[in-house]
Design an enzyme around this catalytic site. Sequence first.
Site, PDB file in Angstrom:
ATOM      1  N   HIS A  25      -7.718 -34.218 -21.906  1.00 56.25           N
ATOM      2  CA  HIS A  25      -7.127 -34.795 -20.701  1.00 56.25           C
ATOM      3  C   HIS A  25      -5.797 -34.113 -20.382  1.00 56.25           C
ATOM      4  CE1 HIS A  25      -9.776 -38.516 -20.635  1.00 56.25           C
ATOM      5  NE2 HIS A  25     -10.058 -37.967 -21.809  1.00 56.25           N
ATOM      6  N   ASP A 122      -4.551 -41.340 -15.468  1.00 58.14           N
ATOM      7  CA  ASP A 122      -5.796 -41.267 -16.232  1.00 58.14           C
ATOM      8  C   ASP A 122      -6.397 -42.663 -16.383  1.00 58.14           C
ATOM      9  OD1 ASP A 122      -7.816 -40.106 -17.788  1.00 58.14           O
ATOM     10  OD2 ASP A 122      -6.398 -38.801 -18.821  1.00 58.14           O
TER      11      ASP A 122
END
Length: 410
Positions: A25, A122
Amino acid sequence: MSLGTQNENEDQLHIVMVPWLAFGHLIPFLELSKSLAKMGHRVSFISTPRNIQRLVQNQSPSPFINFVSIPLAEDENLRDQAEATVDLPPEEVPYLKRAYDSLEGPVSIFLETARPDWIIYDFVSHWLPPIASRLDIPGCFFSTFNASVKCFFGPPSGLMESDIDDSISRNRKTLEDFTVSPNWISFPTNLAFRIHEIRRVFSNIEIKVPGGISDAHRFRSTILGCQVMAIRSCMEFESEHLDLLEKLFEKPIIFVGLLPPPSPGVGEGDDKHEEWMRIREWLDKQEQRSMVYITLGTEAALTKEETSEKWFSRSKGQWIADGERNSKFFHKNASYNQRVNSINSLLIDGVMIHDKDVINEEAKRYYTYVFTENVRVRPTFNNLVLPSISVQQSISIEKPFEEEEVKDVI
């Protein structure tokens, strides 16, 4: 679609990036930040001190990217210096997620002060949409998962906790439901889990920690709370899934591409380049079809049992294919077995001996001693009466089969 601005008279945007603490990520978020910076936008990249230190290594600094370091709150269940999933075994990641939630306060203070034009966050940051709404800052959920994965798990409205299991969505009631394509995907696809795969996925997700938040709740909150969604994909790669995703999620979707890290140029990453060249030279010397390439990613570490199973399955499959044919595979195995079953040295009376004749004599002496009896003891059958068959029975057993007997059996 492009990101808008609260002040249309200003061409430059200030964008805050808040990725989850996993390098699958962090790196896409960083690559997206670089792309935005090249367009002249200012980016504030929020993460923990150690992760930022690891990210900026071998990176060319950009005047448009500002790394904001915020430490995690102390957690007695979290290992020292554990700031990313790569630092932990899967069963301890829920503690990292709980510690990540401690960033809510510091991030809120930063946003109140910085007042950015956009926040890109996120799936773990379930607490960010309410903060962005309170501060009137538009939010963008950035999915590092591709569209096919998002479509497979279904719309966010179905990611509510079920009565059966907090990890299983309303759309599915059992793990077996994940082994087939869902009914909301109308076009042909073979995307589905094998039962052992989905069991492993949920074995990690189902781990509960006090004060922990389920992944289903995190996904649902971040998706429903955003104004727009960005996804690491493109139409050339999965057009049907991207079209379906926009309908399922009912959100405008930006396709940002695959965002691969740049290949090192001349002078960049010379150490890694030299290492690869050594590996390549070695590979060039190997015979065709003699090597197996296995890549598991930085965070897919196999257990000892899984490693053994992988190589056992590989060797078993090769043996089934080639067996004892007069092949290179057979001779390699025979040579290996000879090496591992040979005694090249032996410790005799405290001295390491390599002479094969001496080793043979010592082995003979040792096993002669082991299998030689000093006292002969044998069992006797005195006064022991054993049942026996009669002479007539013995004759009937030894006589040939008659034709009628064979027919009766058949």
